[in-house]
Design an enzyme around this catalytic site. Structure first.
Site, PDB file in Angstrom:
ATOM      1  N   GLY A  82       0.818  -1.324  -0.041  1.00 11.92           N
ATOM      2  CA  GLY A  82      -0.023   0.017   0.040  1.00 11.92           C
ATOM      3  C   GLY A  82       0.868   1.376  -0.009  1.00 11.92           C
ATOM      4  O   GLY A  82       1.778   1.344   0.866  1.00 11.92           O
ATOM      5  N   GLY A 131      -0.231   4.462   0.176  1.00 13.29           N
ATOM      6  CA  GLY A 131      -0.762   5.651   0.712  1.00 13.29           C
ATOM      7  C   GLY A 131      -0.095   6.281   1.877  1.00 13.29           C
ATOM      8  O   GLY A 131       0.985   5.898   2.170  1.00 13.29           O
ATOM      9  N   GLY A 132      -0.840   6.922   2.677  1.00 17.19           N
ATOM     10  CA  GLY A 132      -0.312   7.895   3.618  1.00 17.19           C
ATOM     11  C   GLY A 132       0.463   7.028   4.621  1.00 17.19           C
ATOM     12  O   GLY A 132       1.513   7.469   5.117  1.00 17.19           O
ATOM     13  N   GLY A 184       1.160   3.953   4.374  1.00 16.89           N
ATOM     14  CA  GLY A 184       2.395   2.902   3.946  1.00 16.89           C
ATOM     15  C   GLY A 184       3.636   3.801   3.629  1.00 16.89           C
ATOM     16  O   GLY A 184       4.790   3.402   3.988  1.00 16.89           O
ATOM     17  N   PHE A 204     -13.362  21.861  13.063  1.00 17.61           N
ATOM     18  CA  PHE A 204     -14.038  20.635  12.463  1.00 17.61           C
ATOM     19  C   PHE A 204     -15.039  20.031  13.470  1.00 17.61           C
ATOM     20  O   PHE A 204     -15.065  20.368  14.781  1.00 17.61           O
ATOM     21  CB  PHE A 204     -13.038  19.461  12.205  1.00 17.61           C
ATOM     22  CG  PHE A 204     -12.543  19.357  10.933  1.00 17.61           C
ATOM     23  CD1 PHE A 204     -12.561  20.323   9.854  1.00 17.61           C
ATOM     24  CD2 PHE A 204     -12.577  17.753  10.250  1.00 17.61           C
ATOM     25  CE1 PHE A 204     -12.320  20.122   8.503  1.00 17.61           C
ATOM     26  CE2 PHE A 204     -12.448  17.533   8.848  1.00 17.61           C
ATOM     27  CZ  PHE A 204     -12.364  18.683   8.154  1.00 17.61           C
ATOM     28  N   GLN A 207     -18.423   4.700   8.789  1.00 15.02           N
ATOM     29  CA  GLN A 207     -18.893   6.016   8.827  1.00 15.02           C
ATOM     30  C   GLN A 207     -19.398   6.341   7.373  1.00 15.02           C
ATOM     31  O   GLN A 207     -18.755   6.061   6.496  1.00 15.02           O
ATOM     32  CB  GLN A 207     -17.359   6.863   8.932  1.00 15.02           C
ATOM     33  CG  GLN A 207     -17.810   8.298   9.033  1.00 15.02           C
ATOM     34  CD  GLN A 207     -16.737   9.068   9.620  1.00 15.02           C
ATOM     35  OE1 GLN A 207     -15.702   9.327   8.993  1.00 15.02           O
ATOM     36  NE2 GLN A 207     -17.017   9.472  11.035  1.00 15.02           N
ATOM     37  N   HIS A 221     -20.463   9.738   5.845  1.00 15.31           N
ATOM     38  CA  HIS A 221     -19.929  11.098   5.666  1.00 15.31           C
ATOM     39  C   HIS A 221     -21.296  11.724   5.339  1.00 15.31           C
ATOM     40  O   HIS A 221     -21.744  11.604   4.340  1.00 15.31           O
ATOM     41  CB  HIS A 221     -18.780  11.407   4.771  1.00 15.31           C
ATOM     42  CG  HIS A 221     -18.178  12.671   4.801  1.00 15.31           C
ATOM     43  ND1 HIS A 221     -18.861  13.887   4.729  1.00 15.31           N
ATOM     44  CD2 HIS A 221     -17.098  13.187   5.472  1.00 15.31           C
ATOM     45  CE1 HIS A 221     -17.957  14.677   5.248  1.00 15.31           C
ATOM     46  NE2 HIS A 221     -17.048  14.366   5.616  1.00 15.31           N
ATOM     47  N   LEU A 281     -16.750  13.499  -2.452  1.00 19.34           N
ATOM     48  CA  LEU A 281     -16.797  14.086  -0.957  1.00 19.34           C
ATOM     49  C   LEU A 281     -16.732  15.616  -0.968  1.00 19.34           C
ATOM     50  O   LEU A 281     -16.071  16.223  -1.946  1.00 19.34           O
ATOM     51  CB  LEU A 281     -15.505  13.587  -0.320  1.00 19.34           C
ATOM     52  CG  LEU A 281     -15.114  14.135   1.193  1.00 19.34           C
ATOM     53  CD1 LEU A 281     -16.235  13.700   2.212  1.00 19.34           C
ATOM     54  CD2 LEU A 281     -13.733  13.589   1.671  1.00 19.34           C
ATOM     55  N   GLU A 341     -15.879  17.958   5.512  1.00 23.00           N
ATOM     56  CA  GLU A 341     -16.385  18.938   6.688  1.00 23.00           C
ATOM     57  C   GLU A 341     -15.899  20.101   7.043  1.00 23.00           C
ATOM     58  O   GLU A 341     -16.645  21.042   7.633  1.00 23.00           O
ATOM     59  CB  GLU A 341     -16.096  17.851   7.936  1.00 23.00           C
ATOM     60  CG  GLU A 341     -16.567  18.197   9.068  1.00 23.00           C
ATOM     61  CD  GLU A 341     -16.345  16.988  10.099  1.00 23.00           C
ATOM     62  OE1 GLU A 341     -16.895  15.918   9.628  1.00 23.00           O
ATOM     63  OE2 GLU A 341     -15.905  17.368  11.146  1.00 23.00           O
ATOM     64  N   ARG A 375     -19.751  13.054  13.052  1.00 22.03           N
ATOM     65  CA  ARG A 375     -20.502  12.787  11.778  1.00 22.03           C
ATOM     66  C   ARG A 375     -21.752  11.601  11.686  1.00 22.03           C
ATOM     67  O   ARG A 375     -22.511  11.869  11.006  1.00 22.03           O
ATOM     68  CB  ARG A 375     -19.268  12.282  10.884  1.00 22.03           C
ATOM     69  CG  ARG A 375     -18.362  13.077  10.422  1.00 22.03           C
ATOM     70  CD  ARG A 375     -17.093  12.379   9.760  1.00 22.03           C
ATOM     71  NE  ARG A 375     -16.225  13.598   9.058  1.00 22.03           N
ATOM     72  CZ  ARG A 375     -15.083  13.348   8.479  1.00 22.03           C
ATOM     73  NH1 ARG A 375     -14.673  12.138   8.506  1.00 22.03           N
ATOM     74  NH2 ARG A 375     -14.385  14.311   8.182  1.00 22.03           N
ATOM     75  N   HIS A 390     -17.944   6.233   3.913  1.00 18.48           N
ATOM     76  CA  HIS A 390     -16.599   7.042   3.771  1.00 18.48           C
ATOM     77  C   HIS A 390     -15.440   6.530   4.361  1.00 18.48           C
ATOM     78  O   HIS A 390     -14.509   6.484   3.964  1.00 18.48           O
ATOM     79  CB  HIS A 390     -16.968   8.228   4.587  1.00 18.48           C
ATOM     80  CG  HIS A 390     -15.645   9.361   4.687  1.00 18.48           C
ATOM     81  ND1 HIS A 390     -15.392   9.829   3.258  1.00 18.48           N
ATOM     82  CD2 HIS A 390     -14.929  10.081   5.466  1.00 18.48           C
ATOM     83  CE1 HIS A 390     -14.240  10.725   3.626  1.00 18.48           C
ATOM     84  NE2 HIS A 390     -14.198  10.635   4.887  1.00 18.48           N
ATOM     85  N   GLU A 442      -5.977   3.148   7.575  1.00 15.36           N
ATOM     86  CA  GLU A 442      -7.563   2.474   7.542  1.00 15.36           C
ATOM     87  C   GLU A 442      -7.464   1.109   7.775  1.00 15.36           C
ATOM     88  O   GLU A 442      -8.466   0.738   8.160  1.00 15.36           O
ATOM     89  CB  GLU A 442      -8.127   3.050   6.325  1.00 15.36           C
ATOM     90  CG  GLU A 442      -9.739   3.086   6.666  1.00 15.36           C
ATOM     91  CD  GLU A 442     -10.499   3.858   5.338  1.00 15.36           C
ATOM     92  OE1 GLU A 442      -9.900   4.678   4.810  1.00 15.36           O
ATOM     93  OE2 GLU A 442     -11.846   3.298   5.144  1.00 15.36           O
ATOM     94  N   ARG A 490     -15.272   7.848  13.702  1.00 13.94           N
ATOM     95  CA  ARG A 490     -14.101   8.721  13.775  1.00 13.94           C
ATOM     96  C   ARG A 490     -14.289  10.192  13.586  1.00 13.94           C
ATOM     97  O   ARG A 490     -15.391  10.507  12.813  1.00 13.94           O
ATOM     98  CB  ARG A 490     -13.213   8.150  12.242  1.00 13.94           C
ATOM     99  CG  ARG A 490     -12.014   9.030  12.161  1.00 13.94           C
ATOM    100  CD  ARG A 490     -11.115   8.658  10.995  1.00 13.94           C
ATOM    101  NE  ARG A 490     -11.857   8.578   9.814  1.00 13.94           N
ATOM    102  CZ  ARG A 490     -11.851   9.895   9.107  1.00 13.94           C
ATOM    103  NH1 ARG A 490     -11.268  10.935   9.552  1.00 13.94           N
ATOM    104  NH2 ARG A 490     -12.354   9.851   7.852  1.00 13.94           N
ATOM    105  N   LEU A 495      -6.042  11.284   8.838  1.00 10.07           N
ATOM    106  CA  LEU A 495      -4.704  11.748   8.212  1.00 10.07           C
ATOM    107  C   LEU A 495      -3.715  11.642   9.528  1.00 10.07           C
ATOM    108  O   LEU A 495      -2.602  11.281   9.348  1.00 10.07           O
ATOM    109  CB  LEU A 495      -4.732  13.221   7.621  1.00 10.07           C
ATOM    110  CG  LEU A 495      -5.314  13.433   6.157  1.00 10.07           C
ATOM    111  CD1 LEU A 495      -5.279  14.528   5.892  1.00 10.07           C
ATOM    112  CD2 LEU A 495      -4.825  12.341   5.192  1.00 10.07           C
TER     113      LEU A 495
END
Lengths: 590, 115, 236
Positions: A15, A17-18, A20, A121, A243, A245, A255, A258, A289, A356, A390, A401, A407
């Site tokens: 993975g 993404g962020g 990984g 938020f 979740q 959203h 999306l 928020e 949420r 989401h 995730e 969440r 993030l």
């Protein structure tokens, strides 16, 4: 299979993404032979779609901000089944991780004093809920995920991480002792199947929103890591917690952050009424949420929805003025024009609750080590297997969440896993090699698809699965619907086991990848369905008509889905943070 | 860093600057010649060679010739590196171009000061 | 009129000796779908069609392709923007080697990006908190950091077509300027030195195809001009 090529790394991260990339960066910096294996070029990962920001008590908007307040919000937001030691780690380590991102070059928006811009938020408070709304979400306009993902990728380039771009992990390889010693992977460009050997295998495969028909998630979010872990026999935690959203664009599912409501936007029904004032008198549109999503569904059910079918509500932003929108939410203006044919500077955006985020996942400790249980229900570490982002359930999000916490989760726990693996590798790890039969087991489902000669097509089965989940496991749930959903999934398992892969070519065969993804969607959907049916209460994102109240006596617990016999057991929630007092469960109001 | 030994200035920046400065010189020279022709509708050989017998006109013209040579070399070198992918062909083309430019330049000097 | 005539570039190196165009009739039921929706509908009929896609909302940069002659992202290009006379022609991004169908080998594109050292370089000790940056300094990064690496710009640039190995191309140069413009970066001299040769930057001829096709509305030509100004003021 004797001709299969081997690749050997100290750590393989599945993975890009962020989480990984953050884990990989930690390992690459210390010179460990690290590879990131990703089915898409890393900057195409779903982290790129995150908009509003990364929530963290860096004390910029409010110099007196305190990570303990953030921790309180996180635990309350999770409806008290977040592990408090994990939430403590997340919130206290957070500032370090965010400052590191800034030092790496992340182009955060700024306040006049030069510090990082923070916006309000949902679910954020000062002074443990007593000091009013906080502004704790650090933002790079409304493109924070994009900025974060690119920054992490760039810094991995700087540190010479090895990238296996457009490679697809098929299954984990376990040795005779049950340790995870690597994976079987497919090079999408050539079709070659490779045995990737590694002393540490990190599942950073992200979410699986594509089990639902309507989702904000990218098309690639098919829960590949969850599927692999389930097939390897490892349990999943809190899979019923999905979740929705509040603000997915009606019809398109894309999306709308928020942050829109953080900047002062609000939801209205067909009468133009700001209805959240009735459901959450204090936080209004910035309640949790789950609360906002349920309120929106209630408005629609009570006949106050907008549009021809009265099936959605509107997000009003025009009162903020063009300047604020173009400065703080330029991406939203663009997305609304493209997907809703609406210019938010002038008109409200049609929105509806949309799948989401998966709060559940592979249970891990704060070091990212995957956890399973022995026959007596005692936690046990799985040697060689790690998870973060995730795909993991540490659990910091509990049953719901908070916005901006995802993030933070990625970078804090990606980093934590990297640090732990680095140390473990330096101390020395030796596992038994996988045998030929261990490897064959991990290639069996690929062989099944490759040998299929007839049967139903992948897209049709996928659509059926997604509709089943949408109808039976949405914002509100009830016993009979879910029973039917579980039955339908069992039937789908039969049919998917007989399904047909029409294209058997080698070079960039995306049909094969989609077939393999369908297996994973099914695993995730089934775990979700069975866990949801089992939890007989309403908590966080899991709302049942037939059990409308939270039941702390019986259900102040994690659920644990066991793939072998498809049963669900309970696992204790951690209530013993190291440096702060326990946050005792209270009635959750906003 | 890409290595280049046949371009004029050894650097993209100086090539770029040479291209722009020489273009300005050529524009001025062209404007002057056009204006001169317009103001002398019945131009004869005596007037024309009289113009070119003056030192400032010879210097201006030489400047224009040199600018033309530099401009042409930078431009044609660029064209050759865009479109001529075969090294031998490209080298031959560049050799012909540089020879031609050299010949025209020397010839130009001879024309200006020779007569 | 709801039957759209779609012509798709097909090439599978395992079975095809040469690429060809395949025709499909797609019933849009009068809806103004995105081009990506059309591709998905085709793939439901013919699973062998290969194309990349991920976010389906124009932020991941996967599905850059050539639609009726213009580069763009299939997921945010509505049919009404590109379809003429009820016809849609889909080809891979031009100028890069085709792996299969609409999938191109982006190797050279990424290599040029990496050559720009696209990461913040600052050799001073980092403070305990973030490095400060004024909103005005931060504003200079707007229009630069948003690049999604979709390659629509570089593959529409003739200079990049002729010299993809030497000319960095608009996407890479935009990134180069993103770091040159960052008040927190102090590798300016090294970055400029990397760009001074006749190809890396100076092969830009101001054609501005990059600006015309960028799906994020960015302006690489302007960034290239800014770098040239920096080089010039550095050298004179």
């Amino acid at each position: 299979m004797s001709t299969m090529r081997n690749l050997t790394f100290d750590a393989i991260i599945i993975g890009g993404g962020g989480s990984g990339l953050r884990a990989a960066l930690e390992l690459a910096k210390s010179g460990k032979k690290t590879a990131v294996l990703s089915k898409v070029f890393p900057t195409r990962s779903h982290t790129v779609s995150a908009q509003g920001g990364i929530t963290c008590a860096i004390a910029s908007a409010d110099p007196n901000d305190d990570w303990r307040w953030h921790m309180y919000d996180t635990v309350k937001g999770g409806d008290y089944i977040a592990d408090q030691d994990a939430a403590e780690y997340l919130c206290s380590e957070g500032p370090k991780a965010v400052f590191e991102l800034e030092h790496m070059g992340l182009p955060f928006s700024r306040f006049d004093n030069g510090r990082i811009y923070q916006r309000p938020f949902g679910g954020q408070s000062k002074d443990f809920g007593k000091g009013g709304q906080a502004a704790r979400t650090c933002a790079a306009a409304d493109r924070t995920g994009h900025a974060l993902l690119h920054t992490l990728y760039q810094n991995n380039l700087k540190n010479n991480t090895v990238f296996l771009d457009e490679w697809y992990a098929i299954d984990l390889v376990k040795n005779a002792n049950g340790d995870v010693v690597g994976c079987i992977a497919l090079c999408i460009e050539t079709g070659e199947i490779v045995h990737v050997k590694s002393k540490a295998t990190v599942l950073a495969t992200g979410g699986a929103g594509r089990i639902y028909a309507s989702t904000t998630n990218a098309l690639i979010n098919t829960g590949d890591g969850i599927g692999m872990a389930l097939r390897a026999g490892f349990p999943m935690q809190d899979m019923e917690m999905w979740q929705f959203h509040p603000t997915g664009i009606y019809g398109a599912g894309t999306l709308v952050t928020e942050g829109c409501r953080g900047e002062g936007g609000y939801l209205i029904n067909k009468d133009g009424e700001r209805f959240m004032e009735r459901y959450a008198p204090n936080a209004k549109d910035l309640a949790g949420r789950d609360v906002v999503a349920r309120s929106m569904v209630m408005e629609v059910l009570e006949g106050r929805g907008c549009g021809e079918n009265g099936d959605h509500v509107m997000l009003k932003l025009d009162h903020l003025g063009e300047e604020v929108l173009m400065k703080r939410l330029p991406g939203i203006v663009e997305l609304s024009k493209t997907f809703a044919h609406v210019d938010p500077v002038k008109e409200p955006i049609p929105v509806t609750p949309t799948c989401h985020y998966m709060m559940g996942g592979i249970p891990t400790n704060v070091h990212g080590q995957a956890i399973t249980q022995d026959g007596d229900g005692n936690d046990q570490i799985v040697n060689g297997l790690f998870a973060c982002g995730e795909a993991a359930c540490v659990s910091v999000h509990g049953a719901n969440r908070l916005g901006g916490n995802s993030l933070l989760d990625l970078v804090v726990f990606g980093r934590a896993a990297g640090i732990y693996i680095d140390k473990a590798l330096s101390e020395g790890i030796e596992y038994l090699d996988a045998s030929a039969s261990d490897i064959e087991r991990a290639t069996s489902r690929l062989a099944r698809w490759n040998e299929s000669s007839g049967g139903e097509s992948v897209p049709e089965l996928k659509a059926e699965l997604q509709n089943t989940m949408q109808n039976a496991f949405g914002v509100f749930r009830q016993e009979d619907n879910m029973q039917e959903g579980v039955k339908k999934l069992a039937e789908l398992r039969e049919r998917i086991g007989q399904a047909h892969l029409g294209d058997k070519s080698d070079v960039f065969n995306t049909a094969r990848v989609e077939a393999l993804e369908l297996d994973n969607l099914l695993e995730v959907a089934e775990a979700t369905a069975i866990a949801a049916l089992d939890r007989k209460e309403s908590r966080g994102a899991h709302s049942r008509y037939d059990y409308p109240d939270r039941d702390d006596v019986n259900w102040l617990k994690h659920s644990l889905f066991h793939p072998g016999d498809k049963t669900v057991t309970k696992r204790d929630v951690n209530f013993t943070p190291k440096t702060v007092d326990t946050f005792e469960p209270k009635v959750r109001t906003y | 860093m890409v290595t280049n030994i046949t371009n004029l200035g050894r650097s993209g920046l100086s090539d770029w600057l040479i291209q722009r400065v020489s273009a300005v010189v050529l524009a001025l020279y062209a404007l002057f010649v056009v204006a001169y022709l317009l103001f002398h509708p019945n131009l004869d050989y005596v007037t024309w060679s009289g113009l070119f017998s003056q030192t400032w006109m010879r210097i201006f013209s030489l400047l224009a010739f040199i600018s033309m040579a530099a401009h042409a070399w930078v431009g044609l070198w660029t064209v050759s590196t865009d479109y001529l992918k075969h090294t031998g062909v490209r080298f031959a083309f560049q050799a012909v171009v540089i020879l031609a430019i050299f010949v025209f330049l020397v010839w130009g000097v001879q024309v200006l000061w020779g007569a | 009129m709801s039957n759209l005539q779609v012509s798709v570039y097909r090439y599978n190196p395992e079975t095809d000796s040469a690429p060809y165009m395949q025709e499909f009739q797609i019933d849009t039921q009068g809806r103004d779908l995105m081009v990506l929706n059309i591709l998905t509908m085709i793939k439901d009929q013919d699973s062998s069609l290969a194309f990349r896609r991920s976010c389906r909302e124009g932020v991941c940069g996967s599905d850059g392709m050539n639609m009726n002659g213009t580069n763009g992202l299939a997921c945010i290009t509505p049919l009404s923007d590109v379809v003429k006379d009820n016809k849609l022609v889909l080809r891979p991004l031009p100028g890069l080697p085709v792996m299969r169908d609409l999938v191109v080998d982006m190797g050279l594109f990424y290599k040029q990006y990496e050559r720009m050292q696209p990461y913040l370089q600052n050799d001073t000790a980092a403070p305990a908190i973030e490095r400060l940056q004024s909103p005005e300094e931060r504003d200079k990064l707007d229009g630069l950091y948003e690049c999604i690496l979709c390659a629509c710009c570089s593959t529409s640039c003739p200079s990049f077509w002729w010299n993809p190995d030497k000319f960095v191309g608009p996407a890479g140069l935009l990134q180069a300027y993103r770091f040159l413009a960052d008040s927190r970066d102090n590798a300016t001299q090294a970055r400029l030195a990397e760009l001074e040769d006749p190809f890396s930057l100076f092969r830009c001829r101001g054609i501005m195809n990059c600006v015309a096709v960028c799906p994020k509305g960015l302006n690489p030509t302007r960034a290239i001009g800014k770098i040239r100004e920096m080089l010039l003021s550095n050298a004179t």
